[in-house]
Scaffold this active site. Structure first.
Site, PDB file in Angstrom:
ATOM      1  N   GLU A 114       0.795  -1.229   0.000  1.00  0.00           N
ATOM      2  CA  GLU A 114       0.000   0.000   0.000  1.00  0.00           C
ATOM      3  C   GLU A 114       0.833   1.286   0.000  1.00  0.00           C
ATOM      4  O   GLU A 114       0.451   2.277  -0.608  1.00  0.00           O
ATOM      5  CB  GLU A 114      -1.022   0.024   1.141  1.00  0.00           C
ATOM      6  CG  GLU A 114      -0.458  -0.024   2.532  1.00  0.00           C
ATOM      7  CD  GLU A 114      -1.586   0.081   3.565  1.00  0.00           C
ATOM      8  OE1 GLU A 114      -2.289   1.098   3.549  1.00  0.00           O
ATOM      9  OE2 GLU A 114      -1.770  -0.846   4.381  1.00  0.00           O
TER      10      GLU A 114
ATOM     11  N   SER B 172       0.173   6.875   8.793  1.00  0.00           N
ATOM     12  CA  SER B 172       1.531   6.451   8.459  1.00  0.00           C
ATOM     13  C   SER B 172       2.318   7.658   7.992  1.00  0.00           C
ATOM     14  O   SER B 172       1.778   8.497   7.261  1.00  0.00           O
ATOM     15  CB  SER B 172       1.521   5.430   7.316  1.00  0.00           C
ATOM     16  OG  SER B 172       1.332   4.138   7.830  1.00  0.00           O
TER      17      SER B 172
END
Ligand code: ADP
Length: 362
Positions: A134, A189
């Site tokens: 991802e 993130s």
């Protein structure tokens, strides 16, 4: 990775903790396809492009369409669609009832759900998920859209907290390195990106967009992100948070903290009287500000250790959420004495799915 690449039709899918993002490349010129390919494309277009809403919760973000794109030697348009990941079984049922299975043998997919749902996809609709990382997809998507979106992709805010003079301005992102990406999805993130291929995940936090929505539902009884943002937009977090001036009576000047700085998020809620006065709107606003400022301060620390000036905020938490964008823009600038710049991208939550579609290019 030797897995066989799927062929037409071209989809990319990012199955996240909250939302599933789906991008589709609509080729322009049907004459180049054989009869079977044309039949398949027509079925897909009739359904996907015939409407902008699907079932109860699927939505096509028409304003994000990217025209005149060249993929696999063909010209066409990229479409952006999303639905809640909690509706995956409804999505699978839809593919079954509309007899869409068989139109594609495989799909490029990323996000945790590409792993979680791989078995179900194969068993229920005979669709193989070709899995990609991802964060790699995220960066691919960012670099692609900045280069090939014919409208400007990257922007920043000047005078972010000054309602009269605040302006959204395009930012030239052609030579972006090094930069930090803060992806605010369900969780967060943070990546440090030094070149197209040189990047690391430097940090993250579990206090993300999902935390905002979860806490907001608990505290206000609301049920959707849109409702939560709506409530927050008319609330005042000063009724909920304790500020420096609530403790000092004014500024804490020795260390440059103005009286209006939040000293303790939700600090007023220790008091029964204050709790009774707290409105849903104020609680929603305070939740939004708390989560946003926490992400901002982690991003700032990362930028400092990585010695990076440009911080790009993405992820669907920023969807229709000018409050957080402006707060992040202000916080980056203010707390770094003007050294850091907060940047934003128009396709905020779709880069993983877009990067996944681009896997066809290789
Ligand atoms: P993920 O890949 O983890 O699902 P996203 O980048 O799609 O992450 O962002 C999910 C977050 O976006 C949610 O936690 C919420 O804060 C926000 N959000 C924006 N729009 C919606 C929506 N329509 N439904 C649910 N959450 C939304």
């Amino acid at each position: 990775d030797l897995q066989e690449k799927p062929t037409l039709p071209l989809f990319g899918m990012d199955i996240g903790g909250t939302l599933t993002k789906f991008v589709y490349f609509e080729p322009e010129n049907f004459d180049e396809f054989d009869v079977e390919e044309r039949r398949i494309l027509q079925i897909i277009h009739r359904y996907l492009l015939g409407d902008t809403a699907y079932g109860k919760t699927g939505i096509r973000d028409v304003h994000l369409e990217m025209g005149d794109q060249k993929i696999c030697g063909r010209t066409g348009k990229i479409h952006f669609i999303r639905f809640p990941t909690s509706q995956m079984s409804a999505f699978i049922d839809l593919v079954k009832t509309k007899k869409f299975s068989g139109l594609a043998s495989g799909i490029c997919a990323t996000g945790g759900g590409a792993y979680k749902f791989a078995g179900v996809f194969e068993k229920e609709i005979q669709l193989q998920l070709h899995k990609y990382d991802e964060l790699e997809c995220l960066l691919k998507g960012i670099h692609y859209s900045d280069r090939y979106n014919h409208r400007s992709e990257c922007y920043y805010f000047s005078n972010p907290l000054d309602s009269e003079n605040c302006e959204k301005k395009p930012f030239d992102f052609r030579n972006p390195y090094p930069y930090l990406v803060v992806n605010i999805g369900s969780g967060v993130s943070i990546l440090s990106v030094r070149s197209k291929t040189d990047y690391t995940r430097v940090s993250g936090t579990s206090l993300g967009g999902g935390t905002f929505l979860g806490l907001c539902c608990l505290l206000t009884g609301c049920d959707t992100f849109e409702e939560a943002i709506q409530l927050a937009s008319s609330g005042d977090s000063k009724h909920i948070d304790k500020l420096v001036k609530d403790i000092y009576g004014g500024d804490y000047s020795k260390f440059g903290l103005t009286g209006d700085t939040v000293a303790c998020s939700f600090g007023h809620m220790m008091s029964k009287e204050r709790r009774e006065l707290a409105s849903k709107e104020d609680l929603a606003r305070a939740t939004l500000v708390t989560i946003t400022n926490n992400i901002g301060s982690i991003a700032r620390m990362c930028a400092k250790t990585e010695k990076i000036e440009h911080v790009v905020f993405v992820g669907n938490f920023l969807r229709e959420n000018q409050i957080s964008m402006k707060l992040l823009a202000y916080a980056m600038d203010y707390w770094s004495n003007g050294c850091l710049k907060a940047l934003f991208l128009e396709h905020e939550g779709y880069f993983g799915a877009l990067g996944c579609l681009l896997e066809y290019l290789h």
